[in-house]
Motif scaffolding. Sequence first.
Motif, mmCIF file in Angstrom:
data_model
loop_
_atom_site.group_PDB
_atom_site.id
_atom_site.type_symbol
_atom_site.label_atom_id
_atom_site.label_comp_id
_atom_site.label_asym_id
_atom_site.label_seq_id
_atom_site.Cartn_x
_atom_site.Cartn_y
_atom_site.Cartn_z
ATOM 1 N N GLU A 152 0.819 -1.211 0.000
ATOM 2 C CA GLU A 152 0.000 0.000 0.000
ATOM 3 C C GLU A 152 0.853 1.262 0.000
ATOM 4 O O GLU A 152 0.511 2.246 -0.660
ATOM 5 N N ARG A 153 1.967 1.239 0.712
ATOM 6 C CA ARG A 153 2.743 2.455 0.919
ATOM 7 C C ARG A 153 3.880 2.647 -0.084
ATOM 8 O O ARG A 153 4.570 3.668 -0.040
ATOM 9 N N THR A 154 4.103 1.682 -0.950
ATOM 10 C CA THR A 154 5.177 1.804 -1.936
ATOM 11 C C THR A 154 4.610 1.751 -3.343
ATOM 12 O O THR A 154 3.549 1.179 -3.577
ATOM 13 N N ARG A 155 5.351 2.339 -4.269
ATOM 14 C CA ARG A 155 4.887 2.386 -5.663
ATOM 15 C C ARG A 155 5.328 1.179 -6.473
ATOM 16 O O ARG A 155 4.636 0.768 -7.407
ATOM 17 N N HIS A 156 6.508 0.637 -6.149
ATOM 18 C CA HIS A 156 7.093 -0.371 -7.025
ATOM 19 C C HIS A 156 7.447 -1.681 -6.335
ATOM 20 O O HIS A 156 7.838 -2.634 -7.014
ATOM 21 N N CYS A 157 7.341 -1.768 -5.007
ATOM 22 C CA CYS A 157 7.817 -2.966 -4.304
ATOM 23 C C CYS A 157 7.089 -4.221 -4.779
ATOM 24 O O CYS A 157 5.851 -4.256 -4.829
ATOM 25 N N GLN A 158 7.872 -5.238 -5.096
ATOM 26 C CA GLN A 158 7.353 -6.561 -5.423
ATOM 27 C C GLN A 158 7.523 -7.442 -4.185
ATOM 28 O O GLN A 158 8.623 -7.557 -3.641
ATOM 29 N N VAL A 159 6.433 -8.057 -3.737
ATOM 30 C CA VAL A 159 6.468 -8.892 -2.539
ATOM 31 C C VAL A 159 6.380 -10.359 -2.950
ATOM 32 O O VAL A 159 5.400 -10.782 -3.570
ATOM 33 N N TRP A 160 7.413 -11.107 -2.587
ATOM 34 C CA TRP A 160 7.478 -12.539 -2.896
ATOM 35 C C TRP A 160 7.281 -13.311 -1.598
ATOM 36 O O TRP A 160 8.100 -13.224 -0.684
ATOM 37 N N GLY A 161 6.151 -14.043 -1.501
ATOM 38 C CA GLY A 161 5.798 -14.753 -0.285
ATOM 39 C C GLY A 161 5.871 -16.263 -0.455
ATOM 40 O O GLY A 161 5.462 -16.797 -1.488
ATOM 41 N N ASP A 163 5.217 -19.977 1.826
ATOM 42 C CA ASP A 163 4.780 -20.660 3.050
ATOM 43 C C ASP A 163 4.119 -21.973 2.647
ATOM 44 O O ASP A 163 3.057 -21.975 2.015
ATOM 45 N N TYR A 164 4.743 -23.110 3.012
ATOM 46 C CA TYR A 164 4.187 -24.400 2.611
ATOM 47 C C TYR A 164 2.937 -24.756 3.410
ATOM 48 O O TYR A 164 2.207 -25.686 3.054
ATOM 49 N N ARG A 165 2.651 -24.000 4.502
ATOM 50 C CA ARG A 165 1.447 -24.273 5.285
ATOM 51 C C ARG A 165 0.220 -23.569 4.727
ATOM 52 O O ARG A 165 -0.898 -23.787 5.195
ATOM 53 N N SER A 166 0.416 -22.693 3.734
ATOM 54 C CA SER A 166 -0.669 -21.856 3.226
ATOM 55 C C SER A 166 -0.833 -22.072 1.731
ATOM 56 O O SER A 166 0.073 -22.558 1.041
ATOM 57 N N SER A 167 -1.981 -21.665 1.230
ATOM 58 C CA SER A 167 -2.243 -21.761 -0.205
ATOM 59 C C SER A 167 -2.265 -20.393 -0.877
ATOM 60 O O SER A 167 -2.402 -20.308 -2.098
ATOM 61 N N SER A 168 -2.136 -19.333 -0.075
ATOM 62 C CA SER A 168 -2.171 -17.974 -0.628
ATOM 63 C C SER A 168 -1.729 -16.998 0.456
ATOM 64 O O SER A 168 -1.517 -17.393 1.615
ATOM 65 N N PHE A 169 -1.603 -15.736 0.071
ATOM 66 C CA PHE A 169 -1.459 -14.695 1.078
ATOM 67 C C PHE A 169 -2.739 -14.640 1.915
ATOM 68 O O PHE A 169 -3.772 -15.218 1.541
ATOM 69 N N GLY A 170 -2.696 -13.893 3.014
ATOM 70 C CA GLY A 170 -3.883 -13.720 3.832
ATOM 71 C C GLY A 170 -4.880 -12.766 3.200
ATOM 72 O O GLY A 170 -4.659 -12.213 2.108
ATOM 73 N N SER A 171 -5.973 -12.529 3.891
ATOM 74 C CA SER A 171 -7.070 -11.718 3.351
ATOM 75 C C SER A 171 -6.698 -10.252 3.184
ATOM 76 O O SER A 171 -7.412 -9.501 2.522
ATOM 77 N N HIS A 172 -5.572 -9.827 3.776
ATOM 78 C CA HIS A 172 -5.147 -8.432 3.638
ATOM 79 C C HIS A 172 -4.744 -8.112 2.204
ATOM 80 O O HIS A 172 -4.777 -6.956 1.784
ATOM 81 N N ILE A 173 -4.338 -9.122 1.419
ATOM 82 C CA ILE A 173 -3.831 -8.911 0.064
ATOM 83 C C ILE A 173 -4.770 -9.588 -0.922
ATOM 84 O O ILE A 173 -4.973 -10.798 -0.871
ATOM 85 N N LYS A 174 -5.329 -8.796 -1.818
ATOM 86 C CA LYS A 174 -6.270 -9.336 -2.800
ATOM 87 C C LYS A 174 -5.912 -8.836 -4.193
ATOM 88 O O LYS A 174 -5.914 -7.643 -4.472
ATOM 89 N N ASN A 175 -5.548 -9.780 -5.070
ATOM 90 C CA ASN A 175 -5.355 -9.494 -6.489
ATOM 91 C C ASN A 175 -4.418 -8.315 -6.742
ATOM 92 O O ASN A 175 -4.716 -7.412 -7.505
ATOM 93 N N ASN A 176 -3.281 -8.312 -6.080
ATOM 94 C CA ASN A 176 -2.294 -7.267 -6.312
ATOM 95 C C ASN A 176 -1.218 -7.809 -7.248
ATOM 96 O O ASN A 176 -0.592 -8.835 -6.950
ATOM 97 N N TYR A 177 -1.022 -7.128 -8.377
ATOM 98 C CA TYR A 177 -0.090 -7.635 -9.378
ATOM 99 C C TYR A 177 1.364 -7.592 -8.893
ATOM 100 O O TYR A 177 2.244 -8.216 -9.499
ATOM 101 N N ARG A 178 1.624 -6.903 -7.787
ATOM 102 C CA ARG A 178 2.986 -6.850 -7.252
ATOM 103 C C ARG A 178 3.218 -7.891 -6.152
ATOM 104 O O ARG A 178 4.245 -7.869 -5.498
ATOM 105 N N SER A 179 2.273 -8.787 -5.947
ATOM 106 C CA SER A 179 2.438 -9.851 -4.951
ATOM 107 C C SER A 179 2.523 -11.205 -5.649
ATOM 108 O O SER A 179 1.816 -11.470 -6.612
#
Length: 323
Positions: A152-161, A163-179
């Motif tokens: 939310e606070r950056t213009r260009h940051c790409q976040v690479w997540g 976690d073998y216990r999860s199938s996706s990011f949490g509900s805080h992140i939805k359809n963000n092309y930089r994730s």
Amino acid sequence: MPAVWQRHPRYFLLVALVLTATFFLLGPYQSPPSTDSYAAYIRDSTLPARIERAEGVYQKTITDRKGLIQKYGPTSRDIAMFPSDKDPWPAYTVWSFFPPSFNCPHELERVGALGDGGKWACGLSRLEHKPDCIIYTFGMNYETSFEAEILERTRHCQVWGYDYRSSSFGSHIKNNYRSHFFSWGLANIDSHEGKPKLYTLKTLLEMNKHDHIDVLKIDIEGWEFDTLTQIIQPYLLSGEPLPFGQLILELHTWDKKFNEFLPWWEMLEQAGLRPFMNEVNLVYQNYNRGKDTDLAEYSFINIKGNNIFVSDPHDAVMDSDVI
């Protein structure tokens, strides 16, 4: 014919004084303040000076740690992680030996949710407009308020997540092309057959074609000791700086002995990592009353190399406080 200065000495003297004053006022050089001046002792207005001063404070902490070991040891083998409640009761825990005494040279803030999930970060403002900003985060288990605030606070940051216990990011992140999310784990070995799929950081960097990480966040339930050893040792051998600028790490000291923990921590220090914030995990402690406080969050800045947290970009304004 007499020279002009001989015919009009007062006129010549006046012109000389004017020229001298002009060169003094317009010239780039100014004499340093007197050593009797209070201003002469204030020398931390630039980023390199702040780093240098913080490192001086941290080196004192290392010396004090040796003194504390001598006091309660006298060797590291004699130090208990969490001393028993019996006389003579020594007034320390393992965390007393490793205070986060390195001063963040930028703004210090908690990013993400208050309570569980949020993390302490240094100088997030330096990533707001960074064009090649890269974040790696391991072991979120669907708690991704930190990652969401970064996006939310950056213009260009790409976040690479990962976690073998999860199938996706949490509900805080939805359809963000930089994730970018993968159900893989971080480990000290590559093991891609079966489940869970495990990858070393070196392999992931090669796969993603990255040569640096701005913020590396790790919460892998005790595997951080072997994993970070595998990450750091090649850089210590080569003399190259670590490929990340900031490390945010949860430590799980279950069944660890002090004389095992100490050399591992000293390895981090040798690689250039300096803790600027910690937070004992009291949420975990609340659910495990009567047990040791053996989980703690630490945030480190890497003082080696030229990452964005210790070096200004080449096109930066000279006053680093503006960045």
